[in-house]
Design a protein around this motif. Structure first.
Motif, PDB file in Angstrom:
ATOM      1  N   THR A 150       0.839  -1.200   0.000  1.00 33.23           N
ATOM      2  CA  THR A 150       0.000   0.000   0.000  1.00 33.23           C
ATOM      3  C   THR A 150       0.871   1.245   0.000  1.00 33.23           C
ATOM      4  N   HIS A 151       0.507   2.207  -0.858  1.00 30.98           N
ATOM      5  CA  HIS A 151       1.191   3.494  -0.886  1.00 30.98           C
ATOM      6  C   HIS A 151       0.149   4.588  -0.769  1.00 30.98           C
ATOM      7  N   LYS A 152       0.464   5.633  -0.009  1.00 30.88           N
ATOM      8  CA  LYS A 152      -0.504   6.685   0.283  1.00 30.88           C
ATOM      9  C   LYS A 152      -0.559   7.762  -0.791  1.00 30.88           C
ATOM     10  N   ALA A 153       0.426   7.840  -1.681  1.00 28.75           N
ATOM     11  CA  ALA A 153       0.409   8.854  -2.730  1.00 28.75           C
ATOM     12  C   ALA A 153      -0.687   8.541  -3.744  1.00 28.75           C
ATOM     13  N   SER A 154      -1.143   9.570  -4.445  1.00 29.69           N
ATOM     14  CA  SER A 154      -2.185   9.380  -5.448  1.00 29.69           C
ATOM     15  C   SER A 154      -1.638   8.623  -6.655  1.00 29.69           C
ATOM     16  N   ALA A 155      -2.543   8.058  -7.441  1.00 29.66           N
ATOM     17  CA  ALA A 155      -2.151   7.338  -8.653  1.00 29.66           C
ATOM     18  C   ALA A 155      -1.407   8.267  -9.611  1.00 29.66           C
ATOM     19  N   ALA A 156      -1.860   9.520  -9.726  1.00 28.75           N
ATOM     20  CA  ALA A 156      -1.220  10.472 -10.631  1.00 28.75           C
ATOM     21  C   ALA A 156       0.212  10.768 -10.197  1.00 28.75           C
ATOM     22  N   THR A 157       0.441  10.885  -8.882  1.00 25.49           N
ATOM     23  CA  THR A 157       1.788  11.146  -8.374  1.00 25.49           C
ATOM     24  C   THR A 157       2.710   9.975  -8.660  1.00 25.49           C
ATOM     25  N   LEU A 158       2.234   8.771  -8.413  1.00 20.23           N
ATOM     26  CA  LEU A 158       3.040   7.576  -8.661  1.00 20.23           C
ATOM     27  C   LEU A 158       3.355   7.428 -10.140  1.00 20.23           C
ATOM     28  N   ALA A 159       2.352   7.591 -10.991  1.00 18.23           N
ATOM     29  CA  ALA A 159       2.557   7.443 -12.434  1.00 18.23           C
ATOM     30  C   ALA A 159       3.571   8.462 -12.939  1.00 18.23           C
ATOM     31  N   ARG A 160       3.449   9.699 -12.484  1.00 22.72           N
ATOM     32  CA  ARG A 160       4.357  10.750 -12.933  1.00 22.72           C
ATOM     33  C   ARG A 160       5.793  10.447 -12.528  1.00 22.72           C
ATOM     34  N   ALA A 161       5.982   9.956 -11.290  1.00 24.41           N
ATOM     35  CA  ALA A 161       7.329   9.667 -10.799  1.00 24.41           C
ATOM     36  C   ALA A 161       7.967   8.503 -11.553  1.00 24.41           C
ATOM     37  N   PHE A 162       7.228   7.404 -11.723  1.00 29.04           N
ATOM     38  CA  PHE A 162       7.798   6.242 -12.407  1.00 29.04           C
ATOM     39  C   PHE A 162       8.090   6.547 -13.874  1.00 29.04           C
ATOM     40  N   ARG A 163       7.178   7.238 -14.543  1.00 29.03           N
ATOM     41  CA  ARG A 163       7.403   7.572 -15.945  1.00 29.03           C
ATOM     42  C   ARG A 163       8.580   8.510 -16.121  1.00 29.03           C
ATOM     43  N   ALA A 164       8.769   9.422 -15.171  1.00 25.55           N
ATOM     44  CA  ALA A 164       9.886  10.368 -15.264  1.00 25.55           C
ATOM     45  C   ALA A 164      11.231   9.651 -15.243  1.00 25.55           C
ATOM     46  N   HIS A 165      11.277   8.486 -14.598  1.00 28.96           N
ATOM     47  CA  HIS A 165      12.520   7.717 -14.536  1.00 28.96           C
ATOM     48  C   HIS A 165      12.556   6.577 -15.552  1.00 28.96           C
TER      49      HIS A 165
END
Length: 243
Positions: A150-165
């Protein structure tokens, strides 16, 4: 609380090595560290008078326990109840923080910290990253779940971070169609896998989280991924092992 519908707080970049840290969102962290102990304190304060009111009921379950709590009328006794509520609130807060997945992303690898353990996965080995309900799942090149939590960040935050890398973020599990609901003794699984799933079902009923995780790893060692949906367990073979 941070809503899943909003982008949420931006990931925290660190230095020139393009490192992004994704932990407990600051707003949620303050809420749980302050709000949960405060709620426990209030409940502890309210418990003795509430128990005295309940003890007047002619039909009362757990009468002895409620009567005992209601007898805590002296200041020091009430103080004990308040202290217990405060400690219980703190324990709940820190348990929730410990259960939450913490991530550290770079262009080369990701580090996932959870349950006082850390797992490192090279980006080149990651085949998919997605959300399964509230849980973040990272699959390797064999479709094994190398990280799930479980992660507390929003889906948009997670997607943006993973895609950026450069990680392969997916909107859904690319192997979702391969899952089958586990039915004890049904064909398609060896006897050993059925035994592991039976033990895992018992662990789920006991809410023994560590046993559930260990048995899930055992299933992956046998060549199968397992996930839960409600009270049912679902399984699928690892990529390349489909019959």
């Amino acid at each position: 609380m941070t809503s899943d519908k909003s982008p949420g707080p931006a990931p925290v970049p660190l230095g020139k090595d393009r490192t992004t840290v994704l932990g407990y969102p600051r707003g949620d962290l303050l809420t749980i560290l302050i709000g949960t102990p405060l709620l426990g304190l209030v409940l502890g304060l309210a418990l003795p008078p509430l128990a005295r009111w309940l003890s007047k009921s002619p039909v009362l379950p757990w009468r002895d326990g409620i009567t005992f709590v209601g007898s805590l009328g002296r200041p020091w006794q009430t103080g004990v109840a308040v202290g217990v509520g405060l400690v219980a609130g703190l324990l709940l807060a820190f348990t929730d923080i410990d259960e939450t997945l913490k991530l550290r992303l770079t262009d080369a690898e990701l580090k996932a910290e959870q349950h006082e353990g850390t797992r490192t996965v090279e980006r080149a080995r990651v085949s998919a990253v997605f959300l399964d309900g509230k849980e973040l799942v990272v699959l390797d090149e064999t479709s094994r779940q190398v990280t799930r939590g479980t992660h507390k960040a929003s889906a948009a935050t997670l997607a943006r971070a993973f895609r950026a890398h450069g990680y392969p973020w997916r909107d859904a599990d690319p192997h979702a169609s391969l899952f089958s609901r586990w039915i004890p003794g049904a064909p398609g699984l060896p006897a050993e896998a059925h035994a592991v799933l039976a033990a895992r079902k018992a662990a789920l009923k006991r809410k023994a989280g560590e046993d559930v995780r260990d048995l899930g790893e055992t299933m992956q060692g046998l060549g199968y991924v397992v996930r839960d949906e409600g009270k049912d367990q679902y399984w699928r073979p690892l990529a390349g092992e489909e019959s």
